[in-house]
Motif scaffolding. Structure first.
Motif, PDB file in Angstrom:
ATOM      1  N   SER A  47       0.840  -1.193   0.000  1.00  0.00           N
ATOM      2  CA  SER A  47       0.000   0.000   0.000  1.00  0.00           C
ATOM      3  C   SER A  47       0.876   1.245   0.000  1.00  0.00           C
ATOM      4  CB  SER A  47      -0.888  -0.015   1.250  1.00  0.00           C
ATOM      5  OG  SER A  47      -1.577   1.204   1.419  1.00  0.00           O
ATOM      6  N   LEU A  48       0.415   2.290  -0.677  1.00  0.00           N
ATOM      7  CA  LEU A  48       1.108   3.578  -0.634  1.00  0.00           C
ATOM      8  C   LEU A  48       0.617   4.437   0.525  1.00  0.00           C
ATOM      9  CD1 LEU A  48       1.285   4.540  -4.419  1.00  0.00           C
ATOM     10  CD2 LEU A  48       3.135   3.714  -2.947  1.00  0.00           C
ATOM     11  N   GLN A  49      -0.675   4.359   0.842  1.00  0.00           N
ATOM     12  CA  GLN A  49      -1.247   5.128   1.948  1.00  0.00           C
ATOM     13  C   GLN A  49      -2.129   4.221   2.784  1.00  0.00           C
ATOM     14  OE1 GLN A  49      -0.455   8.123   2.997  1.00  0.00           O
ATOM     15  NE2 GLN A  49       1.007   8.308   1.309  1.00  0.00           N
TER      16      GLN A  49
ATOM     17  N   ILE B  91       3.418  -8.158   7.679  1.00  0.00           N
ATOM     18  CA  ILE B  91       3.043  -6.869   7.090  1.00  0.00           C
ATOM     19  C   ILE B  91       3.655  -5.777   7.950  1.00  0.00           C
ATOM     20  CG2 ILE B  91       1.133  -5.332   6.472  1.00  0.00           C
ATOM     21  CD1 ILE B  91      -0.578  -7.891   6.074  1.00  0.00           C
ATOM     22  N   CYS B  92       4.369  -4.869   7.299  1.00  0.00           N
ATOM     23  CA  CYS B  92       5.097  -3.819   8.009  1.00  0.00           C
ATOM     24  C   CYS B  92       4.730  -2.437   7.485  1.00  0.00           C
ATOM     25  CB  CYS B  92       6.608  -4.001   7.808  1.00  0.00           C
ATOM     26  SG  CYS B  92       7.271  -5.531   8.461  1.00  0.00           S
ATOM     27  N   ARG B  93       4.694  -1.471   8.400  1.00  0.00           N
ATOM     28  CA  ARG B  93       4.526  -0.064   8.028  1.00  0.00           C
ATOM     29  C   ARG B  93       5.922   0.517   7.864  1.00  0.00           C
ATOM     30  NH1 ARG B  93       4.211   4.950  10.503  1.00  0.00           N
ATOM     31  NH2 ARG B  93       4.451   4.080  12.584  1.00  0.00           N
ATOM     32  N   VAL B  94       6.168   1.161   6.737  1.00  0.00           N
ATOM     33  CA  VAL B  94       7.479   1.731   6.439  1.00  0.00           C
ATOM     34  C   VAL B  94       7.628   3.064   7.168  1.00  0.00           C
ATOM     35  CG1 VAL B  94       9.014   2.560   4.617  1.00  0.00           C
ATOM     36  CG2 VAL B  94       7.558   0.566   4.208  1.00  0.00           C
ATOM     37  N   LEU B  95       8.677   3.161   7.978  1.00  0.00           N
ATOM     38  CA  LEU B  95       8.976   4.390   8.708  1.00  0.00           C
ATOM     39  C   LEU B  95       9.893   5.292   7.906  1.00  0.00           C
ATOM     40  CD1 LEU B  95       9.658   2.749  12.187  1.00  0.00           C
ATOM     41  CD2 LEU B  95       7.532   3.839  11.393  1.00  0.00           C
ATOM     42  N   SER B  96      10.848   4.686   7.191  1.00  0.00           N
ATOM     43  CA  SER B  96      11.740   5.448   6.327  1.00  0.00           C
ATOM     44  C   SER B  96      12.292   4.510   5.263  1.00  0.00           C
ATOM     45  CB  SER B  96      12.884   6.096   7.121  1.00  0.00           C
ATOM     46  OG  SER B  96      13.763   5.115   7.618  1.00  0.00           O
ATOM     47  N   ALA B  97      12.694   5.103   4.156  1.00  0.00           N
ATOM     48  CA  ALA B  97      13.241   4.322   3.045  1.00  0.00           C
ATOM     49  C   ALA B  97      14.285   5.162   2.323  1.00  0.00           C
ATOM     50  CB  ALA B  97      12.133   3.913   2.078  1.00  0.00           C
ATOM     51  N   GLN B  98      15.300   4.476   1.832  1.00  0.00           N
ATOM     52  CA  GLN B  98      16.377   5.159   1.111  1.00  0.00           C
ATOM     53  C   GLN B  98      16.889   4.244   0.014  1.00  0.00           C
ATOM     54  OE1 GLN B  98      19.668   6.239   3.614  1.00  0.00           O
ATOM     55  NE2 GLN B  98      20.426   7.728   2.155  1.00  0.00           N
ATOM     56  N   ALA B  99      17.087   4.805  -1.182  1.00  0.00           N
ATOM     57  CA  ALA B  99      17.622   4.045  -2.316  1.00  0.00           C
ATOM     58  C   ALA B  99      19.046   4.495  -2.605  1.00  0.00           C
ATOM     59  CB  ALA B  99      16.752   4.249  -3.548  1.00  0.00           C
ATOM     60  N   HIS B 100      19.841   3.568  -3.138  1.00  0.00           N
ATOM     61  CA  HIS B 100      21.233   3.836  -3.491  1.00  0.00           C
ATOM     62  C   HIS B 100      21.445   3.398  -4.938  1.00  0.00           C
ATOM     63  CE1 HIS B 100      21.707   4.341   0.823  1.00  0.00           C
ATOM     64  NE2 HIS B 100      21.102   3.186   0.963  1.00  0.00           N
ATOM     65  N   HIS B 101      22.545   3.795  -5.539  1.00  0.00           N
ATOM     66  CA  HIS B 101      22.840   3.436  -6.923  1.00  0.00           C
ATOM     67  C   HIS B 101      23.392   2.016  -6.998  1.00  0.00           C
ATOM     68  CE1 HIS B 101      22.034   7.412  -8.471  1.00  0.00           C
ATOM     69  NE2 HIS B 101      22.721   7.915  -7.467  1.00  0.00           N
ATOM     70  N   GLY B 102      23.106   1.356  -8.120  1.00  0.00           N
ATOM     71  CA  GLY B 102      23.630   0.018  -8.344  1.00  0.00           C
ATOM     72  C   GLY B 102      22.631  -0.842  -9.086  1.00  0.00           C
ATOM     73  N   ASP B 103      23.001  -2.089  -9.272  1.00  0.00           N
ATOM     74  CA  ASP B 103      22.148  -3.057  -9.947  1.00  0.00           C
ATOM     75  C   ASP B 103      21.634  -4.067  -8.933  1.00  0.00           C
ATOM     76  OD1 ASP B 103      22.376  -2.063 -12.593  1.00  0.00           O
ATOM     77  OD2 ASP B 103      24.374  -2.947 -12.744  1.00  0.00           O
ATOM     78  N   PRO B 104      20.416  -4.597  -9.153  1.00  0.00           N
ATOM     79  CA  PRO B 104      19.811  -5.505  -8.178  1.00  0.00           C
ATOM     80  C   PRO B 104      20.363  -6.924  -8.261  1.00  0.00           C
ATOM     81  CG  PRO B 104      18.373  -5.269 -10.060  1.00  0.00           C
ATOM     82  CD  PRO B 104      19.521  -4.315 -10.281  1.00  0.00           C
ATOM     83  N   LEU B 105      20.318  -7.604  -7.143  1.00  0.00           N
ATOM     84  CA  LEU B 105      20.566  -9.037  -7.110  1.00  0.00           C
ATOM     85  C   LEU B 105      19.242  -9.708  -7.443  1.00  0.00           C
ATOM     86  CD1 LEU B 105      22.432 -11.419  -6.529  1.00  0.00           C
ATOM     87  CD2 LEU B 105      21.801 -11.223  -4.110  1.00  0.00           C
ATOM     88  N   LEU B 106      19.238 -10.557  -8.460  1.00  0.00           N
ATOM     89  CA  LEU B 106      18.015 -11.222  -8.910  1.00  0.00           C
ATOM     90  C   LEU B 106      18.125 -12.726  -8.732  1.00  0.00           C
ATOM     91  CD1 LEU B 106      17.432  -9.238 -12.230  1.00  0.00           C
ATOM     92  CD2 LEU B 106      16.368  -8.842 -10.007  1.00  0.00           C
ATOM     93  N   TYR B 107      16.961 -13.353  -8.530  1.00  0.00           N
ATOM     94  CA  TYR B 107      16.885 -14.800  -8.353  1.00  0.00           C
ATOM     95  C   TYR B 107      15.898 -15.340  -9.391  1.00  0.00           C
ATOM     96  CZ  TYR B 107      17.100 -19.132  -5.667  1.00  0.00           C
ATOM     97  OH  TYR B 107      17.326 -20.412  -5.261  1.00  0.00           O
ATOM     98  N   TYR B 108      16.337 -16.360 -10.138  1.00  0.00           N
ATOM     99  CA  TYR B 108      15.503 -16.904 -11.214  1.00  0.00           C
ATOM    100  C   TYR B 108      15.812 -18.381 -11.404  1.00  0.00           C
ATOM    101  CZ  TYR B 108      13.587 -17.492 -15.926  1.00  0.00           C
ATOM    102  OH  TYR B 108      12.883 -17.941 -17.013  1.00  0.00           O
ATOM    103  N   GLN B 109      14.791 -19.193 -11.431  1.00  0.00           N
ATOM    104  CA  GLN B 109      14.894 -20.633 -11.635  1.00  0.00           C
ATOM    105  C   GLN B 109      15.936 -21.289 -10.736  1.00  0.00           C
ATOM    106  OE1 GLN B 109      15.305 -21.286 -15.900  1.00  0.00           O
ATOM    107  NE2 GLN B 109      13.086 -21.473 -16.060  1.00  0.00           N
ATOM    108  N   GLY B 110      15.915 -20.930  -9.463  1.00  0.00           N
ATOM    109  CA  GLY B 110      16.763 -21.584  -8.485  1.00  0.00           C
ATOM    110  C   GLY B 110      18.168 -21.050  -8.346  1.00  0.00           C
ATOM    111  N   GLY B 111      18.471 -19.916  -8.985  1.00  0.00           N
ATOM    112  CA  GLY B 111      19.820 -19.375  -8.863  1.00  0.00           C
ATOM    113  C   GLY B 111      19.857 -17.877  -9.108  1.00  0.00           C
ATOM    114  N   TYR B 112      20.998 -17.296  -8.780  1.00  0.00           N
ATOM    115  CA  TYR B 112      21.205 -15.869  -9.012  1.00  0.00           C
ATOM    116  C   TYR B 112      21.496 -15.625 -10.485  1.00  0.00           C
ATOM    117  CZ  TYR B 112      21.814 -15.750  -3.953  1.00  0.00           C
ATOM    118  OH  TYR B 112      21.633 -15.870  -2.591  1.00  0.00           O
ATOM    119  N   VAL B 113      21.025 -14.496 -10.984  1.00  0.00           N
ATOM    120  CA  VAL B 113      21.293 -14.100 -12.369  1.00  0.00           C
ATOM    121  C   VAL B 113      21.807 -12.669 -12.374  1.00  0.00           C
ATOM    122  CG1 VAL B 113      19.613 -15.668 -13.407  1.00  0.00           C
ATOM    123  CG2 VAL B 113      18.882 -13.398 -12.752  1.00  0.00           C
TER     124      VAL B 113
END
Length: 160
Positions: free
Chosen positions: A40-42, A129-151
Motif C-alpha cells: 500500500s502507498l497510503q 506486514i510492516c509499516r514503512v517508517l523510512s526508506a532510502q535508495a542507493h545506486h547500483g544493480d539488483p541481485l536477482l533470483y531466477y529458476q533456483g539461482g542468481y542471475v
C-alpha cells in the motif's frame, strides 16, 4: 503435480533478493527472502513471508522494528550466508543501525526501516506486514533470483 514441480514452475518468476533483520531482547536475527512486495502507498505498507519452521520466526513476530535491505548484485555471498540455517550471519555482513534502531545491511541497493504491523498465516509461511517508517535508495544493480539461482542484475532505470 508434486511440490518439486510446483516450485520449479514458480521459479520462472524472477524476483529481487532482500535480507530482513530484527532484534528482540538483544537477540538479532536475519534471513534472506525473495517474497518481498509493496502492499500500500497510503499507508506505506510492505510485506514478506517467512517459513513457519524458521527458528528465528518468533523474534520477527515480536520485534518492534524490522530492517529490510534490498540487495545489490555484488552481495550474493551475503545473501547465501543469511539463507543458511546456523550460519554466523553477522560476521559476513557489514551492518548499519538505522534511525529507528533497525539493522540494515551496508552496501544494499535500498534500505527500509519498518514497524511490524500484523502477521497473517499463509500455509507453511507467516506473512509479515510492516509499516514503512523510512526508506532510502542507493545506486547500483539488483541481485536477482531466477529458476533456483542468481542471475545478472544489470538493468537500466526507467526514463523520468
Amino acid at each position: 503435480m508434486d511440490d518439486r514441480e510446483f516450485r520449479r514452475i514458480l521459479g520462472h518468476f524472477a524476483t529481487g533478493v532482500a535480507i530482513v533483520t530484527a532484534v528482540e531482547s538483544n537477540v538479532r536475527v536475519g534471513a534472506t527472502i525473495n517474497s518481498f512486495s509493496s502492499l500500500s502507498l497510503q499507508p506505506r505498507l510492505v510485506l514478506f513471508s517467512l517459513q513457519r519452521s524458521l527458528r528465528s520466526l518468533p523474534v520477527f513476530e515480536r520485534a518492534a522494528r524490522i530492517g529490510i535491505s534490498i540487495l545489490a548484485d555484488d552481495q550474493r555471498d551475503i545473501s547465501a550466508c543469511f539463507a543458511r540455517a546456523g550460519a554466523d550471519k553477522w560476521s559476513a555482513a557489514p551492518v548499519l543501525l538505522g534511525r529507528s534502531g533497525a539493522i540494515l545491511i551496508e552496501g544494499a541497493l535500498a534500505h527500509l526501516e519498518c514497524e511490524r504491523q500484523s502477521l497473517v498465516e499463509g500455509g507453511d509461511h507467516t506473512i509479515v506486514i510492516c509499516r514503512v517508517l523510512s526508506a532510502q535508495a542507493h545506486h547500483g544493480d539488483p541481485l536477482l533470483y531466477y529458476q533456483g539461482g542468481y542471475v545478472g542484475g544489470s538493468v537500466s532505470p526507467p526514463a523520468s
